[in-house]
Write a protein that holds these residues in place. Structure first.
Motif, short mmCIF file in Angstrom:
data_model
loop_
_atom_site.label_atom_id
_atom_site.label_comp_id
_atom_site.label_asym_id
_atom_site.label_seq_id
_atom_site.Cartn_x
_atom_site.Cartn_y
_atom_site.Cartn_z
N GLU A 103 1.27 -1.30 0.12
CA GLU A 103 0.22 -0.15 -0.34
C GLU A 103 0.56 1.47 -0.36
OE1 GLU A 103 -4.07 1.95 2.60
OE2 GLU A 103 -2.36 1.09 3.73
N ARG A 104 1.78 1.36 0.71
CA ARG A 104 2.56 2.68 1.11
C ARG A 104 3.75 2.71 -0.91
NH1 ARG A 104 4.03 0.74 6.53
NH2 ARG A 104 5.52 -0.46 5.55
N ARG A 105 4.02 1.68 -0.98
CA ARG A 105 4.30 2.29 -2.39
C ARG A 105 3.22 2.57 -3.50
NH1 ARG A 105 7.12 -3.89 -3.12
NH2 ARG A 105 8.67 -4.32 -1.59
N CYS A 106 2.28 2.21 -3.14
CA CYS A 106 1.35 2.87 -4.57
C CYS A 106 1.21 4.06 -4.63
CB CYS A 106 0.06 2.32 -4.54
SG CYS A 106 0.01 -0.10 -4.27
N VAL A 107 1.52 4.44 -3.24
CA VAL A 107 0.93 5.85 -2.75
C VAL A 107 1.68 7.05 -4.12
CG1 VAL A 107 1.25 7.92 -0.83
CG2 VAL A 107 -0.62 5.84 -0.82
N PRO A 108 3.05 6.78 -3.66
CA PRO A 108 4.15 8.19 -4.25
C PRO A 108 3.58 7.42 -5.77
CG PRO A 108 5.18 6.14 -3.46
CD PRO A 108 3.74 5.78 -2.33
N MET A 109 3.43 6.14 -6.23
CA MET A 109 3.63 5.99 -7.24
C MET A 109 2.54 6.57 -8.26
SD MET A 109 3.57 1.97 -7.72
CE MET A 109 5.17 0.76 -7.97
N LEU A 110 1.00 7.28 -7.53
CA LEU A 110 -0.07 7.94 -7.86
C LEU A 110 0.58 9.61 -8.03
CD1 LEU A 110 -2.58 6.24 -6.00
CD2 LEU A 110 -2.79 6.57 -8.65
N GLY A 111 1.65 9.41 -6.75
CA GLY A 111 1.95 10.97 -6.95
C GLY A 111 3.04 10.95 -7.78
N HIS A 112 3.50 10.34 -8.10
CA HIS A 112 4.47 10.60 -9.44
C HIS A 112 3.28 10.80 -10.82
CE1 HIS A 112 8.46 10.61 -8.55
NE2 HIS A 112 7.96 9.25 -7.94
N PRO A 119 7.16 13.69 -4.72
CA PRO A 119 6.44 12.75 -4.78
C PRO A 119 6.36 11.62 -4.27
CG PRO A 119 6.38 13.72 -7.55
CD PRO A 119 6.99 14.37 -6.39
N ASP A 120 7.84 11.08 -3.84
CA ASP A 120 8.02 10.20 -3.22
C ASP A 120 8.14 10.28 -1.95
OD1 ASP A 120 9.54 8.89 -4.99
OD2 ASP A 120 11.22 9.87 -4.59
N ALA A 121 7.48 11.52 -1.49
CA ALA A 121 6.71 11.66 -0.05
C ALA A 121 5.50 12.53 -0.09
CB ALA A 121 7.24 12.94 0.51
N SER A 122 4.58 11.83 -1.26
CA SER A 122 3.38 11.83 -1.00
C SER A 122 2.74 10.90 -0.08
CB SER A 122 2.44 11.17 -1.85
OG SER A 122 3.40 11.68 -3.28
N VAL A 123 1.88 11.75 0.63
CA VAL A 123 0.86 12.07 1.23
C VAL A 123 -1.02 11.24 1.40
CG1 VAL A 123 -0.58 12.63 3.63
CG2 VAL A 123 1.67 13.66 3.30
N GLY A 124 -1.09 10.21 1.45
CA GLY A 124 -2.23 9.47 0.81
C GLY A 124 -2.63 7.80 1.70
N THR A 125 -3.65 7.25 1.02
CA THR A 125 -4.39 5.93 1.25
C THR A 125 -4.88 5.75 0.65
OG1 THR A 125 -5.31 5.31 3.43
CG2 THR A 125 -5.93 7.89 2.63
N SER A 126 -4.89 4.63 1.23
CA SER A 126 -6.07 3.35 0.33
C SER A 126 -7.58 3.30 1.36
CB SER A 126 -5.88 2.22 -0.03
OG SER A 126 -5.86 1.53 1.52
N THR A 127 -9.05 3.38 -0.13
CA THR A 127 -10.02 3.57 1.23
C THR A 127 -10.41 2.61 0.13
OG1 THR A 127 -11.15 5.17 -0.97
CG2 THR A 127 -9.57 5.63 1.80
N VAL A 128 -12.00 2.33 1.03
CA VAL A 128 -12.45 1.23 0.61
C VAL A 128 -13.56 2.46 -1.23
CG1 VAL A 128 -15.03 -0.49 0.50
CG2 VAL A 128 -13.39 0.60 2.42
N GLY A 129 -13.35 2.36 -2.01
CA GLY A 129 -13.94 3.42 -2.88
C GLY A 129 -13.54 4.54 -2.91
N SER A 130 -14.58 5.34 -3.60
CA SER A 130 -14.05 6.75 -3.39
C SER A 130 -14.83 7.24 -3.08
CB SER A 130 -13.99 7.51 -5.82
OG SER A 130 -12.92 7.07 -5.66
N SER A 131 -15.91 6.90 -2.64
CA SER A 131 -16.93 7.58 -1.64
C SER A 131 -16.36 7.98 0.10
CB SER A 131 -17.95 6.74 -1.94
OG SER A 131 -19.02 6.66 -3.08
N GLU A 132 -15.12 7.14 0.22
CA GLU A 132 -14.91 7.47 1.33
C GLU A 132 -13.59 8.31 1.02
OE1 GLU A 132 -11.76 4.75 4.79
OE2 GLU A 132 -12.73 4.45 3.19
#
Length: 467
Positions: A103-112, A119-132
């Motif tokens: 999961e941590r790797r996916c966040v900076p991938m999206l940041g780039h 991008p390598d210090a991107s702040v984010g998280t996965s969620t249960v769909g876009s609604s969350e």
């Protein structure tokens, strides 16, 4: 066997197909199981599985469901990978550190992908769909607004959020649940989504943000994110009000970076504070996955992050949901590694080609008018021509359902409720061959529809609207 003696049958057992039974009654199902309470005892796994599979045969074919944006096909390897790790609780990072690492790797991938400042210090998280993810983005906007002027907040000022009337229902839910006034920009003429100047006109000192949608659910069109930001820049120069933008890129966040790289909509715009995407849409993962990224740590108020220590180690969490399987996150990482930038570009480009081809074929039938052409999201909306009086979009939707196709028909929101449309969503797994088959089936239905003296179905008979 069932009795034919009238009222007595309700009190006697009803036997099911003997093939579902078993030699040992304790392991089989010999009567129809109750539907609204637990059965009295257990049954054989294979028997229960067969019964449920029979029930599910009444579902539509997901591959022919052109209403939904969510993924309906994945590679067998991804299928197997998800099944093998469905028992991993993603939030339990101390016990499942490898799953958490993916999961941590996916966040900076999206940041780039979205041109984050770092991008390598991107702040984010996965969620249960876009609604969350949208709820989290909205919460951060409201918290930042509240901190800007505590005096105004103490005086009872009500925050508001500006967005187009075409937004997905989760934004209306956010405003309802978190007591934010929704300021909805209606449609006008051939503008079927948020306009830049119209958004700025509805802002004031209590506006927590503007939501711009990269890929409208209604018709697949991109909203002018850069134009909205420019209009808000001008507003700030005149008034001093600094209004941030959240980009709801539920679909377009995995389309535009690959097919429209010169389109500026993401963190390249300084006013964009956060972006969400649905991994289970054009991220090509089965339903249950979203992502949200913030511009930097300042965009995510620290007091929205909670720390728990009862899972065996300190875990920082800022999602609304807690326990959930890590299988979708791992599947997203699989797709990122499997396709890479070039692979995603090829897949999404193929979908756009299918969508534009299909839209052109439908237009060539002569009785439909295109509102969009599938050249942004691989999604388009169309309606019947002005000279068509014997049938409407609801008749077309119902007739296509008889052939197995699920194509939604619905009315547009204010102020274009007069416009009733059909919408087609092209996803991975919907090939050019299937597109041509849809056109053939639609062409075959037209003689029947033209024999009607007047439309048969109407808005009350509309199929469900799927995000």
């Amino acid at each position: 066997m069932a009795s034919r003696d009238g009222g007595q049958s309700a009190r006697r057992p009803v036997w099911v197909n003997p093939l579902f039974g078993a030699a040992d009654p304790a392991s089989g199902i010999t009567t129809v199981p109750p539907r609204h309470r637990l059965p009295d005892g257990p049954a054989a796994p294979a028997t229960v599985s067969r019964l449920i599979r029979d029930e599910l045969m009444l579902d539509g074919n997901p591959r022919l469901n052109l209403a939904t944006f969510v993924t309906t096909w994945m590679e067998p390897e991804a299928h197997a990978l998800m099944a093998g790790i469905s028992d991993r609780n993603l939030v339990d990072r101390d016990e499942y550190p490898a799953t958490a690492e993916l999961e941590r790797r996916c966040v900076p991938m999206l940041g780039h992908l979205w041109n984050a400042p770092d991008p390598d210090a991107s702040v984010g998280t996965s969620t249960v769909g876009s609604s969350e993810a949208c709820m989290l983005g909205g919460m951060a906007l409201k918290r930042r607004w509240a901190r800007r002027d505590t005096g105004r907040r103490a005086a009872g000022a009500r925050p508001n959020l500006v967005m187009g009337v075409n937004v997905q229902v989760c934004w209306k839910k956010f405003c309802n649940y978190w007591e934010v006034e929704p300021r909805l920009v209606p449609m006008r003429g051939d503008r079927f989504h948020l306009g830049a100047e119209e958004a700025a006109e509805r802002c004031d000192e209590n506006t927590i943000g503007v939501v711009a949608v990269l890929g409208s659910t209604m018709d697949g069109s991109y909203e002018p994110v850069a134009g909205v930001c420019a209009a808000l820049d001008a507003l700030e120069e005149r008034t001093g009000w600094s209004v941030p933008v959240h980009v709801d890129a539920a679909s377009g966040g995995m389309i535009a970076p690959f097919l429209d790289p010169d389109l500026v909509w993401d963190f390249r715009l300084p006013r964009v504070a956060s972006i969400n995407v649905s991994g289970h849409k054009y991220g090509m993962v089965y339903p249950g996955l979203g992502w949200i990224l913030w511009r930097d740590r300042d965009a995510l108020p620290g007091d929205l992050v909670e720390h728990v220590d009862y899972l065996g180690g300190d875990v920082a969490t800022f999602t609304l949901n807690f326990s959930r399987s890590g299988s979708q996150v791992v599947a997203q990482y699989y797709n990122f590694l499997r396709l890479g930038h070039a692979g995603f570009s090829e897949v999404q480009g193929a979908l756009r080609r299918v969508a534009t081809h299909l839209a052109g074929q439908i237009e060539d039938l002569g009785c439909f008018r295109l509102l969009t052409r599938g050249d942004q999201l691989p999604v388009f909306a169309f309606t019947t021509g002005d000279d068509v009086t014997r049938f409407n979009v609801y008749d077309v939707s119902r007739r296509l359902r008889e052939w197995g196709w699920l194509v939604p028909a619905y009315a547009f929101p204010p102020d274009r409720e007069d416009l009733h449309v059909l919408r087609v969503v092209c996803r991975n797994g919907f090939s050019l061959d299937l597109a041509d088959r849809l056109v053939d089936d639609l062409r075959g239905l037209l003689p029947w529809l033209r024999r009607q003296s007047a439309p048969i179905f109407g808005p009350d008979d509309a199929t469900s609207f799927h995000h």
